[in-house]
Design an enzyme around this catalytic site. Structure first.
Site, mmCIF file in Angstrom:
data_model
loop_
_atom_site.group_PDB
_atom_site.id
_atom_site.type_symbol
_atom_site.label_atom_id
_atom_site.label_comp_id
_atom_site.label_asym_id
_atom_site.label_seq_id
_atom_site.Cartn_x
_atom_site.Cartn_y
_atom_site.Cartn_z
ATOM 1 C CG ASP A 35 -2.021 1.007 1.157
ATOM 2 O OD1 ASP A 35 -2.101 1.704 0.130
ATOM 3 O OD2 ASP A 35 -2.808 1.095 2.115
ATOM 4 C CG ASP A 129 -3.265 3.848 -3.618
ATOM 5 O OD1 ASP A 129 -4.107 3.013 -3.991
ATOM 6 O OD2 ASP A 129 -3.490 4.691 -2.743
ATOM 7 C CD GLU A 130 -5.468 -0.953 -1.624
ATOM 8 O OE1 GLU A 130 -5.155 -1.743 -0.714
ATOM 9 O OE2 GLU A 130 -6.482 -0.227 -1.573
#
Length: 388
Positions: A35, A129-130
């Protein structure tokens, strides 16, 4: 004639396995959840040294604006994503708003994905983003997943000058929890032997799939942490939460057999518009609904997506949200098919001058043509044991 007698000796580990069904769900895996920390805001601070160490928000600062992302300096004041810009500025008067650069964020995300693929092709992106990574069998032949996670974090920092947090465990639920545990720049491993104790102390709000409304409902039922959730029977959870009750029941026991799926089939496409001013006059609402429908058609065309369910989303000026969905036996991808259905759904929504509309959204879901080949599915085997 006497029947043969068999003697079986159990050590303490075997006794724990008999009492704990998570050991019987599937072979142990090595799952990493990565993350990125304050991804959009961190990119802006990286690219503009004058913003480093300052409270910034990516988004629109106007009266109807919403925060898309906030730096950790801004989060200290309570500024979070999805917060209205007006409220964000009240919480942090010195907040600096930066216009988002979504295409650039996608490009940076691609570089991060390249780093993931240096170790495994079993990468399941959840957003820019993860992502989840299954490194049980990895390209680098590294035995410890925590060492892979540490290398990934180091490469993201050295190559991109960005910071990531990583969680490691034997399933997706726990890896996700672990990545949130020591943010920012976190690195946390939850081993199988630690899982149940860790989950017992976990606030119910930290469970995947438990939002604000569900948490309040659980609190009324006397469920505030993982230990209390584990004490609930499957029947009780199903009565109060429907099908998702099984998920809560499993998570409380450290069970999550979902595989990391590198190919994610698109399930829906949608768009929404936050209005410049609240509206409640029917003709104005219809006009805005038309504009959203037109934008939806363009997105469906770009992605070559067709579905059979249409969902209308309405958010009022007090941020209360309502959705209505209609499923039809034909493909939805043209304005003449979608707009009449949208108007029909709108008739089920109440609004007035005292309760005006702030946001209108439409989405198409349930692809009409599903893939012919079926994905491999994990089946959970339930074994019943008497208490020792």
């Amino acid at each position: 004639m006497l029947s043969p007698v068999f003697s079986i000796t159990f050590d303490q580990t075997n006794l724990r396995k008999l009492k704990n069904p998570l050991f019987y769900t599937m072979p142990e895996r090595k799952i990493i959840h990565i993350d990125m920390d304050a991804f959009y805001a961190s990119i802006e601070q990286r690219d503009n040294p004058e913003l480093q160490g300052k409270a910034i928000a990516v988004g629109h600062s106007g009266e109807r604006g919403v925060v898309a992302a906030a730096s950790y300096e801004a989060r200290k004041y309570g500024v979070r994503s999805a917060l209205s810009s007006l409220k964000a500025k009240q919480l942090c008067p010195d907040l600096i708003f930066i216009k988002g650069r979504m295409e650039y964020y996608k490009e940076v995300s691609g570089h991060i994905q390249d780093i993931f693929h240096e170790y495994t092709d079993l990468v399941e992106p959840l957003s820019l983003d993860e992502a989840f990574l299954d490194v049980t069998h990895n390209k680098a032949d590294i035995s410890l997943a925590v060492d892979i996670a540490r290398e990934i974090k180091d490469k993201i920092r050295s190559r991109l000058n960005l910071v990531a947090s990583a969680g490691i465990s034997y399933n997706k639920f726990l890896a996700k929890i672990a990545s949130d545990y020591r943010k920012p720049d976190g690195l946390c491993t939850i081993h199988p032997g630690q899982a149940l104790d860790f989950i017992s102390r976990l606030p119910i709000e930290s469970f995947w799939g438990v939002g604000k409304v569900t948490a309040q409902k659980m609190h009324k039922l006397g469920i505030h942490n993982g230990e209390q959730l584990r004490s609930c029977s499957l029947d009780m959870l199903n009565r109060h939460f429907g099908k998702v009750g099984q998920i809560y029941y499993d998570f409380a026991r450290g069970i999550d057999n979902r595989p990391v799926e590198p190919e994610r089939i698109r399930k829906s496409i949608g768009c929404e518009n936050t209005l410049e001013k609240d509206i409640w006059i029917e003709s104005s609402v219809i006009i805005e609904l038309y504009h959203v429908a037109r934008e939806l058609i363009e997105r469906l065309s770009q992605k070559e997506f067709r579905g059979k369910s249409l969902t209308l989303k309405i958010k009022y000026n007090d941020f209360v949200q309502r959705t209505r969905t209609l499923t039809v036996p034909y493909e939805l991808y043209t304005l003449d098919k979608i707009l009449p259905l949208a108007k029909k759904l709108l008739k089920e929504i109440e609004y007035s001058e005292e309760h005006p509309i702030r946001l209108i959204g439409l989405s198409v879901s349930h692809p009409y043509e599903e893939r012919s080949e079926e994905k491999e599915k994990w089946e959970q085997l339930t074994l019943q044991f008497e208490e020792w």
